[in-house]
Design a protein around this motif. Structure first.
Motif, PDB file in Angstrom:
ATOM      1  N   MET A 128      43.764   5.360  79.798  1.00  0.00           N
ATOM      2  CA  MET A 128      44.911   4.865  80.030  1.00  0.00           C
ATOM      3  C   MET A 128      44.791   3.370  80.579  1.00  0.00           C
ATOM      4  O   MET A 128      43.964   3.605  81.789  1.00  0.00           O
ATOM      5  CB  MET A 128      45.669   5.753  80.885  1.00  0.00           C
ATOM      6  CG  MET A 128      47.234   5.441  80.977  1.00  0.00           C
ATOM      7  SD  MET A 128      47.968   6.909  81.694  1.00  0.00           S
ATOM      8  CE  MET A 128      49.517   5.989  81.994  1.00  0.00           C
ATOM      9  N   ALA A 129      45.368   2.548  80.192  1.00  0.00           N
ATOM     10  CA  ALA A 129      45.394   1.112  80.626  1.00  0.00           C
ATOM     11  C   ALA A 129      46.298   0.856  81.995  1.00  0.00           C
ATOM     12  O   ALA A 129      47.375   1.649  81.845  1.00  0.00           O
ATOM     13  CB  ALA A 129      45.307   0.149  79.568  1.00  0.00           C
ATOM     14  N   LEU A 130      46.103  -0.033  82.640  1.00  0.00           N
ATOM     15  CA  LEU A 130      47.065  -0.406  83.778  1.00  0.00           C
ATOM     16  C   LEU A 130      47.816  -1.186  83.401  1.00  0.00           C
ATOM     17  O   LEU A 130      47.587  -2.253  82.624  1.00  0.00           O
ATOM     18  CB  LEU A 130      46.178  -0.857  84.850  1.00  0.00           C
ATOM     19  CG  LEU A 130      45.139   0.162  85.633  1.00  0.00           C
ATOM     20  CD1 LEU A 130      44.627  -0.768  86.690  1.00  0.00           C
ATOM     21  CD2 LEU A 130      45.874   1.261  86.295  1.00  0.00           C
ATOM     22  N   SER A 131      49.222  -1.137  83.824  1.00  0.00           N
ATOM     23  CA  SER A 131      50.364  -2.272  83.729  1.00  0.00           C
ATOM     24  C   SER A 131      49.895  -3.283  84.427  1.00  0.00           C
ATOM     25  O   SER A 131      49.186  -3.384  85.453  1.00  0.00           O
ATOM     26  CB  SER A 131      51.558  -1.622  83.868  1.00  0.00           C
ATOM     27  OG  SER A 131      51.910  -1.341  85.275  1.00  0.00           O
ATOM     28  N   ARG A 174      47.823  -6.013  89.464  1.00  0.00           N
ATOM     29  CA  ARG A 174      48.149  -6.949  90.395  1.00  0.00           C
ATOM     30  C   ARG A 174      48.270  -6.326  91.832  1.00  0.00           C
ATOM     31  O   ARG A 174      47.521  -6.840  92.531  1.00  0.00           O
ATOM     32  CB  ARG A 174      49.863  -7.727  90.091  1.00  0.00           C
ATOM     33  CG  ARG A 174      50.242  -8.652  91.151  1.00  0.00           C
ATOM     34  CD  ARG A 174      51.357  -9.276  91.114  1.00  0.00           C
ATOM     35  NE  ARG A 174      52.448  -8.118  91.291  1.00  0.00           N
ATOM     36  CZ  ARG A 174      52.867  -7.837  92.452  1.00  0.00           C
ATOM     37  NH1 ARG A 174      52.144  -8.278  93.397  1.00  0.00           N
ATOM     38  NH2 ARG A 174      53.683  -6.981  92.471  1.00  0.00           N
ATOM     39  N   LEU A 175      48.698  -5.260  91.690  1.00  0.00           N
ATOM     40  CA  LEU A 175      48.406  -4.412  92.885  1.00  0.00           C
ATOM     41  C   LEU A 175      47.109  -4.017  93.556  1.00  0.00           C
ATOM     42  O   LEU A 175      46.457  -4.229  94.742  1.00  0.00           O
ATOM     43  CB  LEU A 175      49.340  -3.216  93.016  1.00  0.00           C
ATOM     44  CG  LEU A 175      51.016  -3.250  93.055  1.00  0.00           C
ATOM     45  CD1 LEU A 175      51.636  -1.901  92.776  1.00  0.00           C
ATOM     46  CD2 LEU A 175      51.357  -3.666  94.625  1.00  0.00           C
ATOM     47  N   ALA A 202      44.444  -5.747  92.473  1.00  0.00           N
ATOM     48  CA  ALA A 202      43.823  -7.140  92.788  1.00  0.00           C
ATOM     49  C   ALA A 202      44.248  -7.190  94.273  1.00  0.00           C
ATOM     50  O   ALA A 202      43.424  -7.818  95.025  1.00  0.00           O
ATOM     51  CB  ALA A 202      44.219  -8.332  92.003  1.00  0.00           C
ATOM     52  N   GLN A 203      45.248  -7.219  94.829  1.00  0.00           N
ATOM     53  CA  GLN A 203      45.743  -7.450  95.890  1.00  0.00           C
ATOM     54  C   GLN A 203      45.036  -6.622  97.106  1.00  0.00           C
ATOM     55  O   GLN A 203      44.677  -6.910  98.156  1.00  0.00           O
ATOM     56  CB  GLN A 203      47.151  -7.333  96.163  1.00  0.00           C
ATOM     57  CG  GLN A 203      48.117  -8.345  95.689  1.00  0.00           C
ATOM     58  CD  GLN A 203      49.702  -8.239  95.943  1.00  0.00           C
ATOM     59  OE1 GLN A 203      50.066  -7.020  96.194  1.00  0.00           O
ATOM     60  NE2 GLN A 203      50.283  -9.096  95.435  1.00  0.00           N
ATOM     61  N   MET A 204      44.857  -5.163  96.583  1.00  0.00           N
ATOM     62  CA  MET A 204      44.276  -4.315  97.407  1.00  0.00           C
ATOM     63  C   MET A 204      42.897  -4.855  97.438  1.00  0.00           C
ATOM     64  O   MET A 204      42.154  -4.401  98.791  1.00  0.00           O
ATOM     65  CB  MET A 204      44.286  -2.785  96.629  1.00  0.00           C
ATOM     66  CG  MET A 204      45.754  -2.301  97.223  1.00  0.00           C
ATOM     67  SD  MET A 204      46.219  -0.647  96.255  1.00  0.00           S
ATOM     68  CE  MET A 204      44.601   0.333  96.305  1.00  0.00           C
ATOM     69  N   GLU A 205      42.029  -5.089  96.363  1.00  0.00           N
ATOM     70  CA  GLU A 205      40.497  -5.439  96.604  1.00  0.00           C
ATOM     71  C   GLU A 205      40.461  -6.592  97.580  1.00  0.00           C
ATOM     72  O   GLU A 205      39.572  -6.656  98.246  1.00  0.00           O
ATOM     73  CB  GLU A 205      40.126  -5.754  95.187  1.00  0.00           C
ATOM     74  CG  GLU A 205      39.968  -4.445  94.201  1.00  0.00           C
ATOM     75  CD  GLU A 205      39.530  -4.947  92.991  1.00  0.00           C
ATOM     76  OE1 GLU A 205      39.715  -6.178  92.474  1.00  0.00           O
ATOM     77  OE2 GLU A 205      39.168  -4.180  92.429  1.00  0.00           O
ATOM     78  N   ALA A 206      41.509  -7.673  97.551  1.00  0.00           N
ATOM     79  CA  ALA A 206      41.290  -8.776  98.269  1.00  0.00           C
ATOM     80  C   ALA A 206      41.653  -8.516  99.624  1.00  0.00           C
ATOM     81  O   ALA A 206      40.901  -9.052 100.526  1.00  0.00           O
ATOM     82  CB  ALA A 206      42.482  -9.866  97.552  1.00  0.00           C
ATOM     83  N   ALA A 207      42.389  -7.462 100.055  1.00  0.00           N
ATOM     84  CA  ALA A 207      42.586  -7.256 101.307  1.00  0.00           C
ATOM     85  C   ALA A 207      41.397  -6.380 101.944  1.00  0.00           C
ATOM     86  O   ALA A 207      40.914  -6.906 103.204  1.00  0.00           O
ATOM     87  CB  ALA A 207      44.006  -6.088 101.395  1.00  0.00           C
TER      88      ALA A 207
END
Length: 138
Positions: free
Chosen positions: A1-4, A9-10, A12-17
């Protein structure tokens, strides 16, 4: 199941944080591929060592003198090369992605993490060495 798009975006933000908060963890997680390569290389070198040992034994058991010497020397060279590669690779297995504060080197091990009994023994040995050196006049 692909991510929306919103979920991507969320994520990517969590990975950056996470990367900003704990860069050592990110580096350790990224280093698993390198560690795997060194483990595989050490295992192949172990197999190479036994191949060299087999060549050495076969060379010793051959009836022809020159061929036996050549095969034996080749086996010995293979064993030495495999040992060097294995030691080099195995040293890098523990060092990649590890925290330098958690993997003490010899200098910190000799001073910091030894027990009091070990330090007492070393102090006694150093004192004996000093006495011998002073008594002999050197």
């Amino acid at each position: 199941m692909a991510l929306s798009d919103e979920e991507q975006r969320l994520l990517a933000q969590m990975e950056a944080a996470l990367a900003a908060e704990d860069p050592k963890l990110v580096n350790a997680l990224r280093g698993t591929g390198v560690r795997r390569v060194h483990r595989r290389r050490a295992a192949v070198a172990g197999v190479g060592f036994f191949v060299g040992l087999a060549l050495l034994v076969v060379g010793i058991t051959l009836d022809r003198e020159v061929l036996g010497v050549v095969v034996s020397v080749l086996g010995f060279v293979v064993m030495v090369a495999a040992s060097v590669v294995a030691i080099y690779s195995w040293q890098h297995v523990g060092g990649v992605g590890a925290d330098p504060a958690q993997t003490p080197d010899r200098a910190t091990t000799a001073q910091g993490s030894r027990s009091a009994g070990d330090q007492g023994f070393m102090n006694k040995m150093e004192e004996r060495w000093r006495k011998r050196r002073d008594e002999s006049g050197f």
